[in-house]
Design an enzyme around this catalytic site. Structure first.
Site, PDB file in Angstrom:
ATOM      1  N   THR A 127       6.751  43.612  48.250  1.00  0.00           N
ATOM      2  CA  THR A 127       5.445  44.330  48.547  1.00  0.00           C
ATOM      3  C   THR A 127       4.178  45.525  48.000  1.00  0.00           C
ATOM      4  O   THR A 127       4.660  46.035  47.154  1.00  0.00           O
ATOM      5  CB  THR A 127       6.131  45.071  50.190  1.00  0.00           C
ATOM      6  OG1 THR A 127       7.213  46.196  49.395  1.00  0.00           O
ATOM      7  CG2 THR A 127       7.719  43.931  50.446  1.00  0.00           C
ATOM      8  N   ARG A 156      -6.441  35.782  55.685  1.00  0.00           N
ATOM      9  CA  ARG A 156      -4.929  36.274  55.454  1.00  0.00           C
ATOM     10  C   ARG A 156      -4.978  37.259  53.854  1.00  0.00           C
ATOM     11  O   ARG A 156      -4.493  37.649  53.175  1.00  0.00           O
ATOM     12  CB  ARG A 156      -3.647  35.724  55.107  1.00  0.00           C
ATOM     13  CG  ARG A 156      -1.974  36.314  54.798  1.00  0.00           C
ATOM     14  CD  ARG A 156      -1.328  35.249  55.000  1.00  0.00           C
ATOM     15  NE  ARG A 156      -0.040  35.777  54.420  1.00  0.00           N
ATOM     16  CZ  ARG A 156       1.042  37.116  54.886  1.00  0.00           C
ATOM     17  NH1 ARG A 156       0.903  36.714  56.572  1.00  0.00           N
ATOM     18  NH2 ARG A 156       1.667  37.029  54.442  1.00  0.00           N
ATOM     19  N   ASN A 161       0.850  40.973  49.406  1.00  0.00           N
ATOM     20  CA  ASN A 161       2.126  41.097  49.731  1.00  0.00           C
ATOM     21  C   ASN A 161       3.790  41.160  48.999  1.00  0.00           C
ATOM     22  O   ASN A 161       4.632  41.495  49.427  1.00  0.00           O
ATOM     23  CB  ASN A 161       2.403  41.191  51.471  1.00  0.00           C
ATOM     24  CG  ASN A 161       3.080  42.894  51.771  1.00  0.00           C
ATOM     25  OD1 ASN A 161       3.188  44.053  51.170  1.00  0.00           O
ATOM     26  ND2 ASN A 161       3.788  41.905  53.367  1.00  0.00           N
ATOM     27  N   GLU A 169      -5.603  40.678  59.688  1.00  0.00           N
ATOM     28  CA  GLU A 169      -3.756  41.122  60.413  1.00  0.00           C
ATOM     29  C   GLU A 169      -4.904  42.605  60.568  1.00  0.00           C
ATOM     30  O   GLU A 169      -5.051  43.153  60.168  1.00  0.00           O
ATOM     31  CB  GLU A 169      -3.095  41.395  60.247  1.00  0.00           C
ATOM     32  CG  GLU A 169      -2.654  40.426  59.870  1.00  0.00           C
ATOM     33  CD  GLU A 169      -0.660  40.444  59.081  1.00  0.00           C
ATOM     34  OE1 GLU A 169      -0.438  41.250  58.538  1.00  0.00           O
ATOM     35  OE2 GLU A 169      -0.271  39.306  58.609  1.00  0.00           O
ATOM     36  N   TYR A 200       3.179  32.065  58.580  1.00  0.00           N
ATOM     37  CA  TYR A 200       4.935  31.794  57.643  1.00  0.00           C
ATOM     38  C   TYR A 200       4.866  30.177  57.679  1.00  0.00           C
ATOM     39  O   TYR A 200       6.170  29.526  56.695  1.00  0.00           O
ATOM     40  CB  TYR A 200       5.711  32.288  58.244  1.00  0.00           C
ATOM     41  CG  TYR A 200       6.189  33.929  57.210  1.00  0.00           C
ATOM     42  CD1 TYR A 200       5.792  34.501  56.778  1.00  0.00           C
ATOM     43  CD2 TYR A 200       7.357  34.142  58.128  1.00  0.00           C
ATOM     44  CE1 TYR A 200       5.213  35.635  56.087  1.00  0.00           C
ATOM     45  CE2 TYR A 200       7.187  35.825  57.908  1.00  0.00           C
ATOM     46  CZ  TYR A 200       6.191  36.321  57.435  1.00  0.00           C
ATOM     47  OH  TYR A 200       6.576  37.333  57.015  1.00  0.00           O
ATOM     48  N   GLU A 241       5.258  46.279  61.652  1.00  0.00           N
ATOM     49  CA  GLU A 241       5.088  45.092  61.639  1.00  0.00           C
ATOM     50  C   GLU A 241       4.458  45.160  63.349  1.00  0.00           C
ATOM     51  O   GLU A 241       6.215  45.075  64.109  1.00  0.00           O
ATOM     52  CB  GLU A 241       6.100  44.168  61.364  1.00  0.00           C
ATOM     53  CG  GLU A 241       5.758  43.045  61.924  1.00  0.00           C
ATOM     54  CD  GLU A 241       4.929  42.064  60.739  1.00  0.00           C
ATOM     55  OE1 GLU A 241       3.987  41.406  61.206  1.00  0.00           O
ATOM     56  OE2 GLU A 241       5.010  42.360  58.740  1.00  0.00           O
TER      57      GLU A 241
END
Length: 319
Positions: free
Chosen positions: A167, A64, A71, A25, A289, A179
């Site tokens: 988290t 990731r 997280n 990310e 996800y 986000e």
């Protein structure tokens, strides 16, 4: 409103900006690396602001995570795990982060952490709230939303009796999730990075104003409270057999009514939403996800009100 109604809160002196909690990310990765080299943009009078790359191994591989999702491991069991040779990398890293910025739940923990994330979903610039009774953070979100207006800045409340996130940012007294999407994994988009950068700027501006003694009267914000995660339809082999319907794709934060299409099978069958109340889906078709068996999350709209607050640093002057 009388002055006795004002709630004194301790000043916010130690702030961290996390990037790379998920190594693919890239908006947060790029911003944190930039601020580590040149941090003038994020420094504010009266507080320390520390940019920090949380998962450097995953960043290096542009993935990731290495062994497990960083997280999701800031729970007492993982933070207290004995470090042995085969402990997952992210659990060991979580303990290191907890040592630097925590300990979680203690007076010594950092006051505030902004944790920067991207999503492949069409969520825009979203703020994530963990505690519906955190007056300071609700006031900050109100300030950020007003600063960004008329651009939307939805707030997702992830407080839930059974969905526990643990988290990375939860180490801090005031955890703030940022986000921003849509952005593909492993890609940087200038517009998405700029949106994230502005959110952090306005958040830090708020902290400085608060520390300087400005009072913030009661405020109310709209939030989307997470209710439930929804999986894709699956066959007996646990394989996905239907995809997000075109009419749902990219419709994050839009109302979903009974009978609206959710999924589409490859044979053309439409699977509709069955529910007795309007919900607002988000994280729709998030790439990360699929492994978590989550097609989207259902939320409901609600209002949260924060009390009138000011920094207690001025106590000696006002008593």
């Amino acid at each position: 409103m009388t002055s006795s109604s004002v709630v004194d809160k301790p000043p916010v002196r130690r702030v961290a900006v996390f990037g790379g909690t998920h190594g693919n990310e890239l908006s947060g990765v790029f911003l944190v690396k930039h601020w580590q080299e040149n941090g003038a943009e994020i420094q504010r009078t009266g507080m320390e602001v520390k940019p920090f790359l949380t998962n450097p191994r995953a960043v290096k591989k542009c993935t990731r995570y290495i062994d497990c999702d960083l997280n999701r491991v800031f729970d007492p069991d993982n933070l207290g795990r004995t470090v042995v040779e085969d402990i997952p990398y992210e659990v060991r890293r979580a303990q290191e982060i907890n040592h630097i910025f925590g300990p979680k739940g203690s007076d010594d923990a950092y006051d505030l952490i902004f944790d920067l994330h991207n999503t492949t979903s069409n969520m825009g610039g979203t703020l994530i709230l963990e505690n519906s009774r955190d007056d300071f953070t609700i006031q900050m979100f109100h300030y950020i939303k007003n600063a960004l207006a008329p651009e939307r800045c939805p707030v997702l409340l992830i407080e839930h009796p059974s969905l526990k996130y643990a988290t990375t940012r939860s180490v801090a007294k005031h955890p703030v999730g940022v986000e921003v999407g849509p952005q593909p994994q492993g890609v940087v988009r200038a517009d998405i990075l700029d949106k994230m950068r502005k959110i952090v700027k306005h958040g830090l501006d708020f902290v400085q104003l608060f520390n300087e003694g400005n009072e913030f009267p009661p405020c109310t914000i709209e939030v989307f409270k997470i209710m439930e995660k929804v999986d894709y339809p699956r066959n007996k082999n646990d394989e996905v057999i239907a995809i997000i319907h075109p009419k749902l794709q990219d419709q994050d934060w839009q109302p979903l009514n009974n009978g609206d299409p959710l999924f589409l099978t490859l044979d053309g069958e439409v699977i509709a939403y069955k529910g007795d109340c309007i919900v607002y889906p988000t994280f729709i078709n998030e790439a990360a996800y699929y492994e978590k068996k989550q097609a989207f999350v259902k939320t409901v709209k609600m209002k949260l009100t924060a009390k009138h607050i000011r920094s207690s640093v001025l106590d000696q002057n006002t008593s």
